[in-house]
Design an enzyme around this catalytic site. Structure first.
Site, mmCIF file in Angstrom:
data_model
loop_
_atom_site.group_PDB
_atom_site.id
_atom_site.type_symbol
_atom_site.label_atom_id
_atom_site.label_comp_id
_atom_site.label_asym_id
_atom_site.label_seq_id
_atom_site.Cartn_x
_atom_site.Cartn_y
_atom_site.Cartn_z
ATOM 1 N N ARG A 541 0.843 -1.195 0.000
ATOM 2 C CA ARG A 541 0.000 0.000 0.000
ATOM 3 C C ARG A 541 0.877 1.244 0.000
ATOM 4 N NH1 ARG A 541 -4.600 2.093 4.096
ATOM 5 N NH2 ARG A 541 -3.040 1.599 5.657
ATOM 6 N N SER A 605 6.751 -5.177 7.533
ATOM 7 C CA SER A 605 6.177 -5.991 8.620
ATOM 8 C C SER A 605 6.878 -7.334 8.792
ATOM 9 C CB SER A 605 4.681 -6.205 8.362
ATOM 10 O OG SER A 605 4.052 -4.977 8.122
ATOM 11 N N ASP A 659 5.045 -2.906 11.185
ATOM 12 C CA ASP A 659 3.602 -2.596 11.142
ATOM 13 C C ASP A 659 3.004 -2.504 12.544
ATOM 14 O OD1 ASP A 659 3.975 -5.326 11.566
ATOM 15 O OD2 ASP A 659 2.154 -5.906 10.514
#
Length: 948
Positions: A541, A605, A659
């Site tokens: 993203r 992450s 994350d």
């Protein structure tokens, strides 16, 4: 001229069609489809009334739960003794059920003997009736040489209305079919039978089930036809049963699965619901019966009364001079002289008129040919009305089943028994035709019970035994996922030990405890535009985030999501980061900011060992990633190099963020008490603000506490902020050292063995969405191989790793989700099962996801207690920022997580705050905080390095 007309009139009268004469006389018995639809609607209303706990006591249609929860699946087996009591004769049977081989159904062998029930016993003491039954049973066992070396399971077909509280408990509500034995009403018939067997002595039997003959008929036919969910009796009495969704059966606890409901529809109309359809002949039959005002519907349709209805019609027509020239015999005046067998004989296709004449002559009458035609037509109208009424009530049941299952069309089988259906030549055809006309959207098959209700009672017992055995084995399997309070305390203690060990050493530790170099959470002064890049799973993203100083609610966020193909996830590192650079380029074009050169934060992450806020070496891939030449390398450099290779734009990556840390920062922007971040989604991880003095690994490496790393002067510090640092625990590695082996099941071991990183991330494999579905699949596969699920049929989809995604757990575990919807989800996966299978699948999903939530709760309890003790507090108030599909979408995960945390950390008040924008916004915030520090350094003209 007048004389001619009179002669013509009388001649016409004499030649009048005798059937039309009967039609006019019995016009009230001839029901058209609109009337039948009306009757069907009335019956549906009565069913609803009977199923409700509030209105059941006042309902004429009692809708009695039978505690029969499953129809046969062909795997039943065993030897049973069966008793069948419900008419003038009583049967004792030995039933042997052999388990099917492969897809072939099992076979049933029966030996039986019929014993009479004298009238004086049917109308005497209840104890005498059951003593007679018991003595017949003993005689049968002796005659058939059935040994008593072991206890024989006994099934009891008892064809009278009973209120069941269990399969082997039933209170007699009322007698029917000319039984009037006194002293049994309101008593448990099974217990009374057991007492009678004890009084007789010499038998070793165990009464396991008592069922109505209608239920037994459904079970008999269900043994050969899996679509049989309705039982119908049209004989001496009449009744119907069907499989109802448990969520609608108020009188029994629980919403899962189905249960057979005995409608006892013979009482339909006892409350006046059929008054406008009742004729004078029905009233005469009722007033002369043993139970006036009761069983109205049964008196209109069942074999006990059809012959009497015909006799009353014929008698009245004769008295009015419309038959036999007004002559009436004594026999015609006598109750019971025309039977339902006579009605069937009169309607035979070839010999009906001949039979009619013989029957009438036996009654002392001298019928003309027209008399015979008229009486035959009376029989036809009476029996046709019976089949029409049964069709209307059956249509109501089938409509309810179709609506319960939310189907446009319904394929279903009705199992049928009873002398009227079996012996009347026209009855079945009429019934079938009317049902199909009333319900064109239902494909209804009628199957005649070939072995009666005795076989069905044995099958009920066999099914009960199968389900009990299955239940024990399933419970034993699922018990391995159940964690006691003591086990959860141990997990908490092991997590705490893992946290401490990870803080103390730079060497290998199961819980890595990676410094993030984030020293403080947002304070609301963040301002400006920032890019955020978020790689955490199968999607990447890119975001543009705009902050306004002091206006948290006015944060603007724009984003675009890009898929990461599997071949890139597991290809070369260069291909992976080139793909990310391509996505960033597209996003900058999309937003029109390719030349803006904004500061960026990179949410990555995966476990990274950071040496500053903007550098970090990948420790190991997780979540299905396996890109080569990345582990041990600085991921910020890998991305920067890919951007340079593309040579289209410049990007200043200010912060590398996990994350979990990003989630904490995002929620801390809304709630200053948020000092913990939790990811409960594809992966599982936690970060939290730890005291810098406790991070010994940083002291050893000479980083965090070096004097040069802190700003000089109290006025430039964020006071206590620099005494804390966010630690990315990477708690998914707990258990890699074997510390969780005592709670790891064989299914977890299989999942770990088949993963791309065997032996690693053991805690994550117990708690994260990436693996929970696969754990469930392993359990389902094992249960199926053991014959406890899907009839033992192991399909290719069930053998396919990854097919049972964790999203299916969230869908299946929704509260009050109909089992048919669960079956639909399973069918999408190529798993075709029964409602019983759906219940087991839901239980497996529930146990696996509950354990995951409890383990996360135990880990969270370890962390909040550590923070509380770090700060020397008796009580801690703290907020956890949470993100992840498992927490947000699963119907129970968050509830169990909170309950477990509260249970194991009673001195901590923990608030869980879902992140609305996730870790991307958090990365932008960390970038903003880092830029603030950078500006502060310039403003004060003091050179120092802030590692965040």
């Amino acid at each position: 001229m007048l004389a001619v007309h009179l002669v013509s009139f009388y001649f016409t009268k004499l030649k009048e069609d005798p059937t039309k004469k009967v039609d006019r006389f019995l016009h009230a018995m001839r029901l058209h489809d609109d009337q039948l639809s009306d009757i069907s609607a009335r019956f549906q209303a009565e069913m609803k009334k009977g199923l409700s706990a509030e209105s059941n006591a006042a309902a004429s249609v009692r809708m009695l739960p039978t505690h029969v929860r499953s129809t046969p699946d062909g795997s039943e087996k065993g030897q049973f003794v069966a008793l069948d009591l419900g008419g003038s004769k009583f049967k004792v049977l030995q039933v042997k059920v052999r388990e099917g081989v492969g897809i072939r159904k099992g076979e049933v062998e029966m030996e039986e003997k019929t014993y009479p029930i004298p009238t004086e016993i049917r109308a005497g003491r209840g104890t005498e009736l059951l003593d007679h039954v018991s003595e017949c049973l003993k005689d049968f066992l002796h005659e058939k040489n059935i040994g008593l070396e072991k206890k024989h399971p006994l099934a009891f077909t008892f064809s009278f209305p009973c209120e069941h509280s269990a399969l082997d408990q039933g209170l007699l509500l009322n007698w029917s079919k000319n039984y009037r034995a006194w002293g049994l009403l309101g008593k448990d018939v099974v217990q009374s039978l057991r007492q009678a067997i004890d009084r007789t002595g010499g038998m070793d039997v165990e009464v396991l089930a008592m069922v109505n003959d209608t239920v037994a008929t459904m079970m008999t036919c269900g043994f050969d036809d899996q679509y049989c969910d309705v039982g119908l009796i049209i004989g001496t009495g009449t009744n119907a049963c069907y499989m109802e969704e448990m969520r609608h059966v108020d009188l029994v606890e629980g919403d899962e699965g189905r249960m057979c409901v005995n409608t006892e529809w013979g009482a339909f109309g006892d409350d006046g619901a059929l008054n406008d359809y009742i004729t004078e002949f029905d009233r005469d039959v009722d007033s002369a019966s043993l139970n006036p005002g009761r069983q109205i519907f049964e008196k209109m349709v069942s074999g006990l009364y059809l012959g009497e209805l015909v006799r009353l019609v014929v008698l009245k027509m004769a008295k009015r001079g419309r038959l036999f020239e007004g002559q009436v015999s004594d026999a015609l005046r006598t109750t019971g002289t025309i039977t339902t067998a006579h009605v069937a004989a009169m309607e035979e296709y070839r010999n009906g008129l001949k039979n009619t004449r013989e029957i009438l002559m036996d009654l002392g009458l001298n019928p003309s040919p027209d008399d015979c035609i008229a009486v035959q037509h009376v029989s036809t109208i009476v029996s046709f009305r019976s089949s029409n009424l049964v069709a209307a009530a059956l249509a109501a049941i089938l409509t309810r089943i179709r609506q319960n299952r939310n189907l446009r069309t319904l394929r279903i089988t009705v199992g049928v028994d009873g002398t009227v259906y079996k012996t009347h030549p026209q009855y079945p055809k009429r019934l079938h035709k009317v049902v199909r006309r009333l319900l064109p959207e239902c494909h209804v098959r009628f199957v005649l019970s070939d072995s009666g209700s005795s076989k069905g009672a044995a099958l009920v017992t066999a099914v009960a035994q199968r389900l009990a055995s299955q239940r024990r084995q399933v419970d034993e399997t699922l018990s391995s996922f159940t964690l006691s309070y003591e086990q959860l305390q141990l997990v908490k203690a092991r997590m705490r030990a893992g946290l401490e060990a990870g803080l103390k050493t730079n060497g290998p530790s199961a819980v890595k405890m990676l410094p993030s170099f984030v020293y403080r959470t947002p304070d609301g002064t963040e301002d400006g535009k920032y890019l955020a890049l978020d790689l955490g799973g199968t999607n990447f993203r890119a975001l543009l985030v705009k902050f306004k100083k002091g206006l948290q609610q006015n944060t603007r966020l724009y984003h675009k999501i890009y898929t990461i193909p599997l071949e890139i996830m597991q290809g070369s590192g260069e291909d992976l980061f080139d793909h990310l650079a391509e996505c960033i380029s597209d996003f900058l074009d999309y937003m029109g900011i390719k030349n803006a050169h904004l500061p960026a934060g990179f949410t990555f992450s995966f476990p990274c060992e950071q040496t500053s806020i903007d550098t970090g070496k990948l420790v190991s891939w997780t979540k299905g990633f396996k890109a080569t030449d990345c582990e041990g390398h600085d991921v910020v450099s890998l991305l920067s190099e890919a951007i340079k290779r593309r040579n289209e734009f410049d990007l200043d990556i200010v912060a590398l963020v996990n994350d979990t840390v990003g989630t904490m920062m995002s929620c801390a922007y809304e709630d200053p008490q948020c000092e913990i971040g939790l990811i409960a989604g594809t992966g599982s991880n936690v970060c939290y603000m730890e005291e810098v003095k406790n991070i010994e690994k940083n002291k050893q490496s000479g980083r965090a506490d070096d004097k040069g790393d802190e700003p000089e002067g109290e006025e430039n510090t964020a006071d206590a902020d620099l005494h804390k640092m966010c630690i990315n625990t990477e708690w998914g590695g707990l258990g890699d050292d074997g510390s969780l082996d005592d709670i790891i099941t064989p299914y977890d071991t299989e999942v770990d063995h088949n993963s791309i990183n065997p032996g690693k991330q053991r805690f994550e494999k117990l708690t994260s969405g990436m693996y929970l579905g696969e754990v469930v699949r392993q359990v389902l596969l094992d249960l199926t191989r053991r014959g406890l699920l899907f009839r033992g049929h192991v399909t290719e989809p069930l053998k396919t790793p990854g097919i049972f995604q964790t999203k299916y757990l969230s869908q299946i575990e929704r509260d009050r989700l109909a089992l048919l919807q669960i079956r639909s989800i399973l069918q999408q996966l190529g798993l075709h099962g029964t409602c019983d299978d759906s219940i087991i699948v839901k239980e497996v999903c529930g146990e696996v996801s509950r354990r995951a939530a409890q383990l996360c709760g135990a880990g969270m309890a370890a962390i909040v207690d550590k923070i509380r003790e770090n700060r020397g507090l008796d009580h801690l108030n703290i907020t956890v920022g949470v993100d992840g599909s498992l927490y947000k979408l699963h119907p129970h995960f968050s509830i169990v997580l909170k309950e477990t945390t509260r249970l194991l950390a009673p001195h901590c008040n923990v608030t869980f705050l879902p992140s609305d924008e996730g870790s991307g916004k958090g990365a932008a915030l960390i970038t903003a905080v880092a830029m603030q520090k950078h500006k502060m350094k310039k403003r004060n003209e003091k050179a120092f390095i802030i590692i965040v």
